[in-house]
Design a protein around this motif. Structure first.
Motif, mmCIF file in Angstrom:
data_model
loop_
_atom_site.group_PDB
_atom_site.id
_atom_site.type_symbol
_atom_site.label_atom_id
_atom_site.label_comp_id
_atom_site.label_asym_id
_atom_site.label_seq_id
_atom_site.Cartn_x
_atom_site.Cartn_y
_atom_site.Cartn_z
ATOM 1 N N GLN A 115 -16.551 94.704 42.708
ATOM 2 C CA GLN A 115 -17.169 96.009 42.439
ATOM 3 C C GLN A 115 -18.696 95.902 42.461
ATOM 4 O OE1 GLN A 115 -15.277 96.984 38.683
ATOM 5 N NE2 GLN A 115 -13.823 98.348 39.684
ATOM 6 N N ILE A 116 -19.229 94.794 41.973
ATOM 7 C CA ILE A 116 -20.686 94.613 41.925
ATOM 8 C C ILE A 116 -21.247 94.327 43.309
ATOM 9 C CG2 ILE A 116 -22.563 93.151 41.043
ATOM 10 C CD1 ILE A 116 -20.766 92.660 38.562
ATOM 11 N N ALA A 123 -17.341 89.753 28.682
ATOM 12 C CA ALA A 123 -17.056 91.060 28.075
ATOM 13 C C ALA A 123 -18.305 91.617 27.411
ATOM 14 C CB ALA A 123 -15.922 90.936 27.056
ATOM 15 N N LEU A 124 -19.017 90.767 26.700
ATOM 16 C CA LEU A 124 -20.243 91.188 26.013
ATOM 17 C C LEU A 124 -21.313 91.647 27.008
ATOM 18 C CD1 LEU A 124 -21.641 91.490 23.270
ATOM 19 C CD2 LEU A 124 -22.409 89.110 23.524
ATOM 20 N N VAL A 125 -21.479 90.910 28.087
ATOM 21 C CA VAL A 125 -22.459 91.288 29.114
ATOM 22 C C VAL A 125 -22.121 92.666 29.679
ATOM 23 C CG1 VAL A 125 -23.267 90.762 31.463
ATOM 24 C CG2 VAL A 125 -23.157 88.948 29.749
ATOM 25 N N ILE A 126 -20.847 92.879 29.961
ATOM 26 C CA ILE A 126 -20.431 94.174 30.515
ATOM 27 C C ILE A 126 -20.710 95.293 29.514
ATOM 28 C CG2 ILE A 126 -18.454 95.546 31.292
ATOM 29 C CD1 ILE A 126 -17.343 92.869 32.501
ATOM 30 N N TRP A 127 -20.370 95.073 28.244
ATOM 31 C CA TRP A 127 -20.639 96.088 27.221
ATOM 32 C C TRP A 127 -22.138 96.358 27.080
ATOM 33 C CZ3 TRP A 127 -16.523 93.376 23.919
ATOM 34 C CH2 TRP A 127 -15.324 94.082 23.975
ATOM 35 N N LEU A 128 -22.924 95.282 27.030
ATOM 36 C CA LEU A 128 -24.374 95.440 26.840
ATOM 37 C C LEU A 128 -25.048 96.130 28.020
ATOM 38 C CD1 LEU A 128 -25.309 92.049 25.135
ATOM 39 C CD2 LEU A 128 -25.151 94.314 24.065
ATOM 40 N N GLN A 129 -24.496 95.947 29.204
ATOM 41 C CA GLN A 129 -25.096 96.578 30.378
ATOM 42 C C GLN A 129 -24.557 97.983 30.628
ATOM 43 O OE1 GLN A 129 -25.731 94.285 33.864
ATOM 44 N NE2 GLN A 129 -26.585 92.576 32.734
ATOM 45 N N GLY A 130 -23.673 98.446 29.764
ATOM 46 C CA GLY A 130 -23.163 99.805 29.900
ATOM 47 C C GLY A 130 -22.031 99.962 30.887
ATOM 48 N N GLY A 131 -21.350 98.880 31.200
ATOM 49 C CA GLY A 131 -20.216 98.925 32.109
ATOM 50 C C GLY A 131 -20.494 98.222 33.422
ATOM 51 N N VAL A 132 -19.434 97.983 34.153
ATOM 52 C CA VAL A 132 -19.532 97.270 35.428
ATOM 53 C C VAL A 132 -20.428 98.020 36.406
ATOM 54 C CG1 VAL A 132 -18.216 96.428 37.417
ATOM 55 C CG2 VAL A 132 -17.288 96.174 35.109
ATOM 56 N N SER A 133 -20.332 99.337 36.419
ATOM 57 C CA SER A 133 -21.110 100.121 37.384
ATOM 58 C C SER A 133 -22.614 99.986 37.165
ATOM 59 C CB SER A 133 -20.695 101.589 37.331
ATOM 60 O OG SER A 133 -20.944 102.118 36.041
ATOM 61 N N SER A 134 -23.023 99.544 35.975
ATOM 62 C CA SER A 134 -24.447 99.354 35.684
ATOM 63 C C SER A 134 -24.928 97.939 36.003
ATOM 64 C CB SER A 134 -24.728 99.652 34.214
ATOM 65 O OG SER A 134 -24.390 100.973 33.904
ATOM 66 N N LEU A 162 -7.698 99.775 30.133
ATOM 67 C CA LEU A 162 -8.687 99.585 29.067
ATOM 68 C C LEU A 162 -10.107 99.375 29.575
ATOM 69 C CD1 LEU A 162 -6.603 97.085 26.900
ATOM 70 C CD2 LEU A 162 -6.841 99.552 26.541
ATOM 71 N N GLY A 163 -10.234 98.932 30.804
ATOM 72 C CA GLY A 163 -11.540 98.604 31.360
ATOM 73 C C GLY A 163 -11.780 97.103 31.353
ATOM 74 N N ALA A 164 -12.765 96.686 32.125
ATOM 75 C CA ALA A 164 -13.043 95.261 32.321
ATOM 76 C C ALA A 164 -13.420 94.549 31.030
ATOM 77 C CB ALA A 164 -14.143 95.080 33.365
ATOM 78 N N ALA A 165 -14.306 95.139 30.252
ATOM 79 C CA ALA A 165 -14.764 94.466 29.040
ATOM 80 C C ALA A 165 -13.616 94.239 28.059
ATOM 81 C CB ALA A 165 -15.884 95.263 28.385
ATOM 82 N N TRP A 166 -12.777 95.259 27.862
ATOM 83 C CA TRP A 166 -11.653 95.101 26.938
ATOM 84 C C TRP A 166 -10.619 94.121 27.482
ATOM 85 C CZ3 TRP A 166 -11.870 95.916 22.070
ATOM 86 C CH2 TRP A 166 -12.711 96.889 21.556
ATOM 87 N N ALA A 167 -10.402 94.115 28.787
ATOM 88 C CA ALA A 167 -9.466 93.160 29.381
ATOM 89 C C ALA A 167 -9.958 91.726 29.167
ATOM 90 C CB ALA A 167 -9.282 93.454 30.865
#
Length: 175
Positions: free
Chosen positions: A15-16, A69-80, A147-152
């Motif tokens: 996706q990135i 997971a933390l990186v994804i959450w901190l960056q506001g999701g994969v799309s960010s 659930l999304g990437a971070a939760w997975a």
């Protein structure tokens, strides 16, 4: 947790980047350490405490999933996310954890059974790994889509932590 991480990391990095090459890189850094570190980890398990090595390996593996997971959450999701580097680095960490613990898991079998039971025990010991290879990616896909990437990835980390806690709580005698 290992296979959930692999599936989720592959989808996230695609996706990135949109690059199948980077997807391959993620898998290579997650499983490549086995090519180099397995002999060392096996020797360490033979000389040390396999149970402790399994626990440490799972904690390292879980930290790779939890960090991503933390990186994804901190960056506001994969799309960010704009870089694949965190996915590659966290997958490498998870892979090092896997290679630390896997030889120790294998070395415990002969220590837990009588000599006449080793053949059956080794056969039975291969079932969880085979089942994980079959079920893990499917669970990862379900968790990712629902659930999304971070939760997975948090779930993958929780699986590693849960296994470490199980091994720590087990009474393994001389192990």
């Amino acid at each position: 947790g290992v296979w959930v991480h692999n599936l989720v990391a592959a989808v996230v990095v695609f996706q990135i980047t949109g690059s199948a090459l980077v997807v391959g890189l993620v898998t290579a850094v997650q499983f490549g350490p086995q090519l180099v570190l397995s002999p060392w980890a096996g020797a360490l398990a033979d000389r040390g405490s396999p149970a402790r090595q399994i626990i440490i390996g799972r904690l390292v593996q879980a930290s790779g999933s939890a960090a991503l997971a933390l990186v994804i959450w901190l960056q506001g999701g994969v799309s960010s996310m704009s870089s694949a580097a965190p996915v590659v680095i966290c997958s490498a960490i998870a892979g090092v954890g896997t290679v630390l613990g896997s030889p120790a898991l294998q070395s415990m079998v002969p220590l837990m059974v009588r000599d006449d039971e080793i053949g059956t025990a080794v056969t039975l010991n291969s079932f969880p790994m085979t089942a994980a290879r079959a079920v893990g990616p499917a669970l990862g896909a379900v968790a990712l889509t629902s659930l999304g990437a971070a939760w997975a990835l948090a779930g993958a980390a929780a699986a590693g932590l849960g296994f470490a806690a199980f091994v720590a709580a087990a009474r393994l005698g001389r192990l």
